[in-house]
Each structure stands twice: as C-alpha cells, then as structure tokens.
Scaffold this motif. Structure first.
Motif, mmCIF file in Angstrom:
data_model
loop_
_atom_site.group_PDB
_atom_site.id
_atom_site.type_symbol
_atom_site.label_atom_id
_atom_site.label_comp_id
_atom_site.label_asym_id
_atom_site.label_seq_id
_atom_site.Cartn_x
_atom_site.Cartn_y
_atom_site.Cartn_z
ATOM 1 N N ILE A 1 0.850 -1.199 0.000
ATOM 2 C CA ILE A 1 0.000 0.000 0.000
ATOM 3 C C ILE A 1 0.882 1.244 0.000
ATOM 4 O O ILE A 1 0.655 2.197 -0.743
ATOM 5 C CB ILE A 1 -0.938 0.021 1.224
ATOM 6 C CG1 ILE A 1 -1.855 -1.197 1.235
ATOM 7 C CG2 ILE A 1 -1.777 1.303 1.241
ATOM 8 C CD1 ILE A 1 -2.666 -1.348 2.519
ATOM 9 N N GLY A 2 1.916 1.224 0.850
ATOM 10 C CA GLY A 2 2.823 2.368 0.920
ATOM 11 C C GLY A 2 3.522 2.638 -0.386
ATOM 12 O O GLY A 2 3.613 3.787 -0.830
ATOM 13 N N ASP A 3 3.992 1.575 -1.034
ATOM 14 C CA ASP A 3 4.733 1.735 -2.286
ATOM 15 C C ASP A 3 3.835 2.189 -3.438
ATOM 16 O O ASP A 3 4.220 3.042 -4.246
ATOM 17 C CB ASP A 3 5.411 0.419 -2.667
ATOM 18 C CG ASP A 3 6.585 0.098 -1.761
ATOM 19 O OD1 ASP A 3 7.119 1.031 -1.142
ATOM 20 O OD2 ASP A 3 6.957 -1.085 -1.659
ATOM 21 N N LEU A 4 2.646 1.602 -3.522
ATOM 22 C CA LEU A 4 1.757 1.887 -4.654
ATOM 23 C C LEU A 4 1.116 3.261 -4.567
ATOM 24 O O LEU A 4 0.906 3.924 -5.587
ATOM 25 C CB LEU A 4 0.662 0.825 -4.750
ATOM 26 C CG LEU A 4 1.085 -0.584 -5.196
ATOM 27 C CD1 LEU A 4 -0.095 -1.536 -5.134
ATOM 28 C CD2 LEU A 4 1.663 -0.555 -6.609
ATOM 29 N N TYR A 5 0.799 3.704 -3.353
ATOM 30 C CA TYR A 5 -0.014 4.917 -3.215
ATOM 31 C C TYR A 5 0.667 6.023 -2.414
ATOM 32 O O TYR A 5 0.007 6.952 -1.957
ATOM 33 C CB TYR A 5 -1.365 4.549 -2.577
ATOM 34 C CG TYR A 5 -2.103 3.498 -3.368
ATOM 35 C CD1 TYR A 5 -2.578 3.769 -4.653
ATOM 36 C CD2 TYR A 5 -2.284 2.205 -2.871
ATOM 37 C CE1 TYR A 5 -3.216 2.797 -5.401
ATOM 38 C CE2 TYR A 5 -2.926 1.227 -3.617
ATOM 39 C CZ TYR A 5 -3.392 1.529 -4.882
ATOM 40 O OH TYR A 5 -4.021 0.566 -5.634
ATOM 41 N N ASN A 6 2.000 5.911 -2.248
ATOM 42 C CA ASN A 6 2.769 6.942 -1.544
ATOM 43 C C ASN A 6 2.156 7.230 -0.168
ATOM 44 O O ASN A 6 1.898 8.370 0.213
ATOM 45 C CB ASN A 6 2.836 8.231 -2.377
ATOM 46 C CG ASN A 6 3.894 9.190 -1.863
ATOM 47 O OD1 ASN A 6 4.858 8.785 -1.220
ATOM 48 N ND2 ASN A 6 3.713 10.475 -2.135
ATOM 49 N N THR A 7 1.936 6.141 0.567
ATOM 50 C CA THR A 7 1.262 6.212 1.858
ATOM 51 C C THR A 7 2.239 5.881 2.983
ATOM 52 O O THR A 7 3.114 5.037 2.822
ATOM 53 C CB THR A 7 0.086 5.198 1.884
ATOM 54 O OG1 THR A 7 -0.816 5.526 0.846
ATOM 55 C CG2 THR A 7 -0.635 5.208 3.207
ATOM 56 N N SER A 8 2.095 6.544 4.115
ATOM 57 C CA SER A 8 2.896 6.199 5.288
ATOM 58 C C SER A 8 2.174 5.112 6.076
ATOM 59 O O SER A 8 0.955 5.175 6.259
ATOM 60 C CB SER A 8 3.129 7.436 6.164
ATOM 61 O OG SER A 8 1.905 8.078 6.456
ATOM 62 N N ILE A 9 2.912 4.111 6.526
ATOM 63 C CA ILE A 9 2.348 3.001 7.290
ATOM 64 C C ILE A 9 2.861 3.119 8.723
ATOM 65 O O ILE A 9 4.063 3.043 8.969
ATOM 66 C CB ILE A 9 2.757 1.630 6.710
ATOM 67 C CG1 ILE A 9 2.511 1.575 5.194
ATOM 68 C CG2 ILE A 9 2.026 0.515 7.431
ATOM 69 C CD1 ILE A 9 1.070 1.709 4.769
ATOM 70 N N LEU A 10 1.929 3.308 9.658
ATOM 71 C CA LEU A 10 2.291 3.460 11.074
ATOM 72 C C LEU A 10 1.679 2.299 11.851
ATOM 73 O O LEU A 10 0.455 2.123 11.856
ATOM 74 C CB LEU A 10 1.769 4.789 11.616
ATOM 75 C CG LEU A 10 1.960 5.046 13.107
ATOM 76 C CD1 LEU A 10 3.438 5.106 13.466
ATOM 77 C CD2 LEU A 10 1.270 6.351 13.520
ATOM 78 N N VAL A 11 2.517 1.482 12.480
ATOM 79 C CA VAL A 11 2.023 0.344 13.254
ATOM 80 C C VAL A 11 2.529 0.452 14.687
ATOM 81 O O VAL A 11 3.647 0.922 14.933
ATOM 82 C CB VAL A 11 2.457 -1.009 12.639
ATOM 83 C CG1 VAL A 11 1.971 -1.126 11.204
ATOM 84 C CG2 VAL A 11 3.969 -1.204 12.703
ATOM 85 N N THR A 12 1.688 0.034 15.631
ATOM 86 C CA THR A 12 2.149 -0.045 17.015
ATOM 87 C C THR A 12 2.410 -1.506 17.339
ATOM 88 O O THR A 12 1.859 -2.415 16.720
ATOM 89 C CB THR A 12 1.117 0.530 18.000
ATOM 90 O OG1 THR A 12 -0.062 -0.286 17.994
ATOM 91 C CG2 THR A 12 0.750 1.965 17.628
ATOM 92 N N ASN A 13 3.250 -1.719 18.321
ATOM 93 C CA ASN A 13 3.663 -3.080 18.660
ATOM 94 C C ASN A 13 3.736 -3.241 20.172
ATOM 95 O O ASN A 13 4.121 -2.310 20.887
ATOM 96 C CB ASN A 13 5.031 -3.387 18.035
ATOM 97 C CG ASN A 13 5.421 -4.842 18.157
ATOM 98 O OD1 ASN A 13 4.617 -5.691 18.522
ATOM 99 N ND2 ASN A 13 6.682 -5.136 17.860
ATOM 100 N N GLN A 14 3.345 -4.416 20.644
ATOM 101 C CA GLN A 14 3.445 -4.727 22.063
ATOM 102 C C GLN A 14 4.864 -5.169 22.407
ATOM 103 O O GLN A 14 5.687 -5.427 21.530
ATOM 104 C CB GLN A 14 2.438 -5.816 22.428
ATOM 105 C CG GLN A 14 0.994 -5.414 22.210
ATOM 106 C CD GLN A 14 0.015 -6.508 22.623
ATOM 107 O OE1 GLN A 14 0.395 -7.663 22.794
ATOM 108 N NE2 GLN A 14 -1.240 -6.144 22.785
ATOM 109 N N VAL A 15 5.121 -5.271 23.706
ATOM 110 C CA VAL A 15 6.463 -5.652 24.153
ATOM 111 C C VAL A 15 6.367 -6.795 25.156
ATOM 112 O O VAL A 15 5.301 -7.102 25.685
ATOM 113 C CB VAL A 15 7.203 -4.459 24.807
ATOM 114 C CG1 VAL A 15 7.436 -3.348 23.806
ATOM 115 C CG2 VAL A 15 6.424 -3.945 26.022
#
Length: 343
Positions: free
Chosen positions: A264-278
């Motif tokens: 999605i990021g590559d095709l549509y110049n979109t930033s991908i923001l994910v949160t992650n547990q620890v």
C-alpha cells in the motif's frame, strides 16, 4: 483499469481479468509486484502462466530493472514527511514520518502508542505548509483503542495558526473561536478517518487488503490516503499463536501481513504506522529488558523503529532505535489532553 486492458497480458482472458480485478489487481503495477503463487491462487491459473502474466505486467509498468542512484534520489523527492508538530522529535526522524515506509512504534502499556496513532490521524490531514500531507487516514483497530472523542481533543488542541490555515485550506468559513465552526471542523477531520475493527488475525489481514482497495479508490481524489495506522499490529497474532510450536506459522502470517501493508505504501505513496506490544526479556541483567514482539520478521521489515518509554508524569521519551539513514537518538514529548506536545 478496464477488463480489456488486462486482457492484453498473455494468458489473461475475460474470466481471468474479472478474477484479478475482483481481487484488487486493477493495474499493471499491482500485478507486477505480486508473487506467482499469490496470483496463481487468486486467478486459479498455473504458476507458469502467473509468472508470464507478472513478467508482461512488469514490462508494461516499466518496473523491475536497475536504476541509477540519481534516479532513485529524484524519486525520493516525492516522499512526504509527516510532522509530529514536535520539533525535537521531527529533527530526530529527519523531518517526520516518511511515506512509502513502515514506521513501528513500540512500548509498554500506557506509553502513548495509541496517542501517537490518533495524533498522526489528525496531523496527516493538515496542509503541507503546516507539516501535514493533506490526505485521509485508514485506521485498523485491533484492540478497540480508537476514540473519536480523542480526535476532537487533538483537533481543538492544534495551534491557532494551524487551525486557521486548515480552515482556509478546506474552504470553511468562520472563526476558530466559534464553537459551531470548530464542531464542523472536527466533523470534517473525523469524516476523513476510515476505521475498521479487526476481530482476529485473519480479519486483520483481510482489512489490509481492503485498505489497499480503498487507497486505490481515493488515489486520484482530493483527499488521497496518505496514512494507514494499525493499532496494534501484533495483538491478535500474539493471542492466537501461543507457544513455540505455532511460532513459525505466526511469523509467516505476520510477514505476509507486513508485505501487504508495505505494498500500500509503495503503490499509493502512503505512510504506514504500526504499534507493537512488548515483552520482558528475562535473560537481560543490565539495561532495559523490554523487547518488541514480532522477532526478526518485524525488525527487518520496519523501516523505522521507535521505542516509547514512560518518564515522569505526562513526559515520554521517544527513542529512535533503527533507521536506514538516521543516527539513533532520543527526544522528549508530553502526552496532554490536547494531544502530543513539546516538552
């Protein structure tokens, strides 16, 4: 793309073209970056035919060859930078969150991960002159964390100068001191955040595919999708795949999910923001024992890794752990009622 355009590819007839379009392969570029196995399963064709279709799509889309570093530098100039509206953090990240990249934010509960996703869902809609990308946001909610009331707080908490510029940018009349105008502005922000709740890991993967379709539908609109937030990326995978016996399957599914997001990021110049547990590392005798979930799969796929750590009261330490072109470092922010603010 129309069916008859896809039919110009070798091995693609009317029925295959319909299957490809229904599965979201609506352009030469989206087919060109697919794997033969993926395309084979989607269109019910042989792997050799799928390879021929992909190769022809690569030729038609003019991708897959070598480029000079100068050409890549020119293309990188199209990458957007989304400001946190906190100078110290923006400087740490080289200007903000990049499009065409996965930015992972991890930390213990209460560190402010969901606050970051909410704030970025607001900031991405700001005019470029104010540090935004003037785009809409897709929010995949896996832990029931999305709160429209928090978006309301954060919009109202923006600096007056930014609010006035945003009103003008959207062609809205009125004053930021007028409650009716502010309610309309908050509603406008909420209208441009597309939220879906994921009930399990399979549903989460499906929503990433739906997000790709939605980004494609809005690509040429006035408000293209410029951010996809997943809060949190690993919660369902962690709950459903327990023990070492299921670790390999979990990592394979997580890897596919990450590459769907990256596409999605590559095709549509979109930033991908994910949160992650620890999780706490019991073998750590010195330093911080906190380790992000997801292992090397997530570590290698994330372009930027940010560790949020609690400090006194509302203060949070923002530590850049990994980035391809930036030095490690730390910044400070505060989590307030009005949103993320400088120290």
């Amino acid at each position: 793309m129309a069916d008859d355009e896809l039919e110009t590819l070798p091995g693609v007839g009317p029925a295959t073209a319909d299957k490809l379009i229904d599965a979201g392969y609506e352009s030469y570029q989206s087919i060109a970056v697919a794997s033969p196995g993926e395309l084979s399963n989607t269109a019910d064709i042989g792997s050799s035919t799928a390879s021929d279709i992909i190769n022809a799509a690569r030729d038609a889309a003019d991708i897959g060859g070598f480029e000079t570093g100068e050409t890549i530098l020119e293309r990188r100039e199209t990458i957007g930078k989304l400001s946190w509206q906190i100078d110290e953090v923006d400087e740490l990240l080289g200007g903000g969150i990049e499009t065409q990249s996965i930015t992972e934010v991890y930390g213990e509960f209460g560190a402010g991960k969901s606050q970051v996703t909410h704030q970025m869902a607001v900031n991405v809609q700001l005019p470029p002159e104010q540090g935004g990308l003037r785009g809409s946001c897709i929010f995949i909610d896996t832990e029931d964390t999305f709160r429209p009331e928090r978006i309301d707080d954060m919009v109202r908490g923006l600096d007056d100068e930014i609010l006035e510029a945003t009103l003008e940018d959207r062609g809205m009349e009125g004053s930021i001191d007028d409650e009716e105008t502010m309610e309309a502005l908050v509603g406008d922000f909420l209208d441009r955040i597309h939220v879906a709740k994921a009930f399990n890991s399979n549903h989460q993967i499906l929503l990433a595919e739906k997000a790709k379709e939605l980004a494609g539908e809005h690509e040429d609109s006035e408000w293209p999708v410029r951010m996809v937030c997943v809060d949190s990326l690993t919660a369902h995978f962690r709950a459903e795949y327990v023990g070492r016996g299921e670790l390999a399957e979990r990592q394979q599914k997580l890897n596919k999910h990450l590459h769907d997001l990256m596409r999605i990021g590559d095709l549509y110049n979109t930033s991908i923001l994910v949160t992650n547990q620890v999780a706490a590392n019991p073998d750590s005798y010195f330093g911080d024992p906190t380790q992000p979930i997801g292992g090397n799969i997530l570590g290698h796929t994330s372009t930027f890794r940010i560790y949020l750590r609690k400090s006194k009261a509302d203060k949070r330490i923002v530590r850049l752990v990994d980035a391809p072109n930036l030095a490690d470092g730390e910044g400070v922010m505060r989590v307030k009622g009005a949103g993320l603010k400088p120290e």
